[in-house]
Design a protein around this motif. Structure first.
Motif, short mmCIF file in Angstrom:
data_model
loop_
_atom_site.label_atom_id
_atom_site.label_comp_id
_atom_site.label_asym_id
_atom_site.label_seq_id
_atom_site.Cartn_x
_atom_site.Cartn_y
_atom_site.Cartn_z
N ASP A 130 52.90 32.64 31.20
CA ASP A 130 52.91 34.08 30.97
C ASP A 130 54.23 34.67 31.47
N PRO A 131 55.31 34.54 30.67
CA PRO A 131 56.64 34.97 31.12
C PRO A 131 56.77 36.46 31.37
N ARG A 132 55.76 37.26 31.01
CA ARG A 132 55.83 38.70 31.26
C ARG A 132 55.98 39.01 32.76
N TRP A 133 55.54 38.09 33.60
CA TRP A 133 55.62 38.33 35.03
C TRP A 133 57.06 38.32 35.56
N ALA A 134 57.97 37.72 34.83
CA ALA A 134 59.38 37.72 35.27
C ALA A 134 59.91 39.15 35.35
N GLU A 135 59.60 39.97 34.35
CA GLU A 135 60.05 41.36 34.37
C GLU A 135 59.41 42.11 35.54
N VAL A 165 49.57 34.51 37.44
CA VAL A 165 49.49 33.90 36.11
C VAL A 165 48.10 33.29 35.90
N ALA A 166 47.60 32.57 36.90
CA ALA A 166 46.28 31.92 36.79
C ALA A 166 45.16 32.95 36.69
N LEU A 167 45.39 34.15 37.19
CA LEU A 167 44.38 35.21 37.10
C LEU A 167 44.17 35.66 35.65
N GLU A 168 45.18 35.46 34.80
CA GLU A 168 45.11 35.77 33.37
C GLU A 168 44.81 37.26 33.13
N VAL A 169 45.61 38.09 33.76
CA VAL A 169 45.47 39.54 33.59
C VAL A 169 45.92 39.95 32.20
N GLU A 170 45.15 40.82 31.58
CA GLU A 170 45.51 41.38 30.27
C GLU A 170 45.52 42.90 30.35
N ASP A 171 46.22 43.53 29.38
CA ASP A 171 46.30 44.99 29.34
C ASP A 171 44.90 45.59 29.38
N GLY A 172 44.74 46.63 30.19
CA GLY A 172 43.46 47.32 30.26
C GLY A 172 42.49 46.75 31.27
N HIS A 173 42.79 45.60 31.86
CA HIS A 173 41.89 45.02 32.85
C HIS A 173 41.85 45.87 34.12
N ARG A 174 40.66 45.94 34.71
CA ARG A 174 40.48 46.57 36.01
C ARG A 174 40.46 45.46 37.05
N ARG A 215 52.39 47.34 38.17
CA ARG A 215 53.51 47.28 37.22
C ARG A 215 53.11 46.52 35.96
N ARG A 216 52.44 45.38 36.14
CA ARG A 216 52.04 44.57 34.99
C ARG A 216 51.08 45.33 34.07
N LEU A 217 50.14 46.07 34.65
CA LEU A 217 49.13 46.76 33.86
C LEU A 217 49.63 48.10 33.34
N GLY A 218 50.68 48.64 33.98
CA GLY A 218 51.23 49.92 33.53
C GLY A 218 50.32 51.10 33.82
N ASP A 219 49.34 50.91 34.71
CA ASP A 219 48.39 51.97 35.03
C ASP A 219 47.90 51.74 36.46
N ILE A 271 39.25 39.66 39.88
CA ILE A 271 39.30 39.82 41.33
C ILE A 271 40.19 38.73 41.88
N ILE A 272 41.12 39.12 42.75
CA ILE A 272 42.01 38.15 43.39
C ILE A 272 41.95 38.37 44.89
#
Length: 332
Positions: free
Chosen positions: A38-43, A115-124, A141-145, A193-194
């Motif tokens: 999940d390369p989005r985490w680099a940003e 990355v292993a948590l597999e967070v997607e947009d909109g997740h709580r 930052r990753r979720l934008g909310d 949950i992490i």
């Protein structure tokens, strides 16, 4: 929290040094392969400055610890603090009577866990163990909310300082003071949950706060287990391959147990990192001699062969599969 003083050459040079150090850390994490999936985490790691979350930390020296501080009057000391803040190492951020009670985890390990948590947009998302607040900021930052992220810690001093760090960095997730084992039900239900502190078993309250299909990632023994939640009574999953050492979860009724005697266990096992993992995982349901017999017979199994099942009122650890032949109960 006041911003750290800039070195004598000026604020621009300080910001440039921080940006350079952060970019170097991101490249180092990238080379480790931590976010290949999940390369989005680099940003995210590029955007969220770690040094704002560690205004001071402690490094081990002969005879104790040395405090490194962003407000040190010596410019060279401030630069050492800043460079250390972007090293790919865990940083001790809070000591009590010489004992570590809070830290900022190793960045590459944090990246691998996120990355292993597999967070997607909109997740709580719920984080157990606030620490410095940096991990909550990364999630926000990753979720934008910011409203999708909740972080909880038992220690008021930790949550208060984390709020200051988060505000300084421009993030405002919900920071709650409370027992992480009880979760934060009023902010749920959660998709992820992490935990950033070590658990001895899976707190049952957390399952009831999850949506069906939610993912829980937590340090346990000296590894990281990833569970999929079926419903409020059932969850199951395996350990990741990586070793992980975290400060234990505090709060609730979790008395420390005395180490079991290792008589009859050969030294090659006692000193082996994978046997120590099994010993920690089996501390409430597997005596050391049984653990050694299993470990030796099964060829020193790697972490990913182990897993955890929660079902009804019980939960157990297992090797290779939840039905056995190797299973043992987990108790907090």
């Amino acid at each position: 929290m006041s911003a750290p003083h800039a070195p004598d050459s000026g604020l621009d040079d300080f910001d440039a040094l921080a940006a350079t150090a952060r970019a170097r850390l991101v490249r180092e994490i990238d080379r480790s392969g931590a976010w290949d999936a999940d390369p989005r985490w680099a940003e995210v790691f590029t955007a969220v400055p770690r040094h704002l979350f560690v205004p001071y930390y402690y490094v081990a020296v002969v005879g104790g610890h040395e405090r490194r501080w962003g407000e040190d009057p010596d410019p060279a000391a401030r630069e050492r603090w800043l460079r250390g803040a972007y090293a790919d190492v865990p940083l001790a951020t809070r000591l009590r009577d010489g004992e570590l009670v809070s830290s900022s985890s190793q960045p590459s390990l944090m990246a691998m866990m996120l990355v292993a948590l597999e967070v997607e947009d909109g997740h709580r998302v719920l984080e157990i163990g606030t620490g410095t607040g940096w991990n909550a900021a990364l999630l926000a930052r990753r979720l934008g909310d910011d409203g999708l992220v909740t972080t909880v810690d038992l220690e008021p001093e930790i949550t208060e300082s984390a709020r200051r760090h988060l505000e300084a960095a421009g993030y405002r997730p919900a920071v709650v003071t409370g027992d992480g084992a009880r979760g934060v039900p009023e902010r749920g239900p959660y998709d992820r949950i992490i935990a950033t502190c070590a658990l001895t078993c899976v707190p049952r309250a957390l399952l009831a706060q999850c949506r069906a299909g939610a993912r829980i990632l937590a340090p346990m023994a000296t590894g990281l287990v990833v569970l999929t939640v079926r419903d409020a009574e059932h969850a199951e999953g395996r350990f990741l391959h990586t070793p992980a050492y975290f400060v234990p979860l505090r709060g609730g009724d979790r008395p420390d147990s005395e180490p079991a005697p290792l008589g009859g266990v050969p030294r090659r096992a006692r000193d082996h990192e994978l046997f120590r993992f099994l010993l920690a995982l089996g501390r409430t349901g597997l005596d050391p001699q049984e653990a050694y017999a299993l470990w030796d017979r099964e060829g020193m199994p790697e972490r990913e062969r182990y897993g955890i099942t929660v079902s009804g009122d019980g939960q157990w650890a297992w090797l290779d599969g939840p039905e056995g032949p190797y299973t043992w109960p987990l108790r907090g």
